[in-house]
Design an enzyme around this catalytic site. Structure first.
Site, PDB file in Angstrom:
ATOM      1  CD  GLU A  19      45.403  14.994  -5.325  1.00 57.26           C
ATOM      2  OE1 GLU A  19      45.381  15.874  -6.218  1.00 57.26           O
ATOM      3  OE2 GLU A  19      44.730  13.956  -5.367  1.00 57.26           O
ATOM      4  CG  ASP A  79      34.180  12.879  -9.429  1.00 60.33           C
ATOM      5  OD1 ASP A  79      34.042  13.311 -10.591  1.00 60.33           O
ATOM      6  OD2 ASP A  79      35.261  12.432  -8.983  1.00 60.33           O
ATOM      7  CG  PHE A 118      41.877   5.585  -8.307  1.00 59.06           C
ATOM      8  CD1 PHE A 118      40.810   5.635  -7.432  1.00 59.06           C
ATOM      9  CD2 PHE A 118      43.150   5.471  -7.780  1.00 59.06           C
ATOM     10  CE1 PHE A 118      40.999   5.556  -6.057  1.00 59.06           C
ATOM     11  CE2 PHE A 118      43.366   5.392  -6.413  1.00 59.06           C
ATOM     12  CZ  PHE A 118      42.284   5.433  -5.544  1.00 59.06           C
ATOM     13  CG  HIS A 141      50.251  17.389  -8.834  1.00 59.87           C
ATOM     14  ND1 HIS A 141      50.437  18.264  -7.785  1.00 59.87           N
ATOM     15  CD2 HIS A 141      49.112  16.695  -8.545  1.00 59.87           C
ATOM     16  CE1 HIS A 141      49.451  18.119  -6.903  1.00 59.87           C
ATOM     17  NE2 HIS A 141      48.641  17.165  -7.344  1.00 59.87           N
TER      18      HIS A 141
END
Length: 314
Positions: A33, A125, A234, A284
């Site tokens: 990502e 979000d 995070f 991932h």
């Protein structure tokens, strides 16, 4: 006769164990990502990361998307460039935030026209931190509705989010699992989890998901940590727990960035190896647009760079 404590026996067992990363089969599949760059220099950094990670043959790479379209154009540009200039399948993030169904349909059709066949569909979000999500009056209320809407537009491959330690807004763990099942029932191809630092949390979550009738792929999301303060922020947004031992491992390394990188790679690689031992073969990586840590971990997992994937076969 000298007595040996249990802890000493445990250490002796570790010393005699086969090395964690010795001769792995290289049968893991990975994806990465990125976030869309804001400046020309950041774009150079991103493209350098893609050039480094591309030869590892990722299943796909995804590009994030800001609330309220704050990165819409940059996301589209980045995904279109990857799709147009490389042979790596590119996935675009798309959220429900501050967008009508008509706007989302327009964006989805633009992606399809650009050759993008994979969407990471998220509720998203709220644009203002600390507020609760409110759907657009003419928009989708949640990710399950977004998945169904996208499937009605084109036969996209669709990834969705999962939360091994429960979404912070969920009423209960069971309701969170039910929400994930609704996304699969709407047509999702796979779920990608938020990052976590306990393999047991992932395995317990998968057990609950399977018990609830979820059969689709649940891919662990891996965040190699080199900035604990940033990671703590995070984690607060997504409900992930940072273990105290991790804080202690990074103590005293503020002025030693290279050492931080080594520690970060070691922590993440060990967790990936434990997941691998439990049967996981898909990973991932949240790269934060940096290649080094993810590349090192993939190498430890047995992956090796193959023929270059930066030239589009088309």
């Amino acid at each position: 006769m000298t007595s040996v404590s249990l802890s000493q026996l445990e250490e002796a067992r570790r010393a005699l164990d086969t090395p964690l990363f010795a001769d792995l089969a290289g049968d893991a599949a990975v994806s990465f990502e990125f976030f869309p760059p804001k400046t020309e220099k950041m774009e150079e950094t991103l493209w350098s990361a893609i050039q480094t990670l591309g030869p590892l043959r990722p299943r796909f790479v995804s590009v994030t998307y800001g609330a309220g379209g704050s990165t819409r154009e940059r996301t589209h540009h980045t995904v279109a460039r990857i799709a147009g200039e490389t042979a790596i399948p590119a996935a675009a993030h798309l959220t429900c935030v501050e967008a009508s169904k008509a706007e989302i349909e327009e964006i989805a059709r633009e992606y399809w026209a650009a050759g993008v066949r994979h969407i990471v569909a998220l509720r998203g979000d709220p644009p203002t931190e600390g507020t609760r999500f409110a759907p657009h009056p003419d928009g989708y209320r949640n990710a399950a509705e977004l998945v169904a809407g996208l499937k009605a537009i084109h036969p996209f491959e669709i990834s969705v989010a999962a939360y091994p330690e429960c979404h912070p807004e969920a009423v209960s763990f069971d309701s969170d699992i039910a929400n994930l099942k609704a996304k699969f029932d709407a047509g999702a191809t796979r779920a990608i989890t938020q990052f976590f630092f306990s393999p047991e949390a992932y395995f317990r979550f998968c057990d609950k998901a399977r018990a609830a009738g979820i059969e689709g792929e649940i891919v662990p999301g891996i965040l190699p940590v080199s900035n604990v303060a940033q990671t703590r922020k995070f984690a607060g947004l997504c409900g992930a727990a940072i273990p105290a031992w991790m804080d202690r491992l990074f103590e005293g390394l503020d002025d030693h960035p290279a050492a931080r990188q080594l520690v970060a790679a070691t922590i993440a690689a060990e967790m990936c190896r434990r997941l691998y031992a439990g049967g996981v073969r898909q990973f991932h990586f949240y790269t934060l647009n940096r290649a080094e840590l993810s590349y090192a971990i993939c190498h430890l997992l047995g992956l090796r760079a193959k023929a270059d994937r930066l030239e589009n076969a088309a």
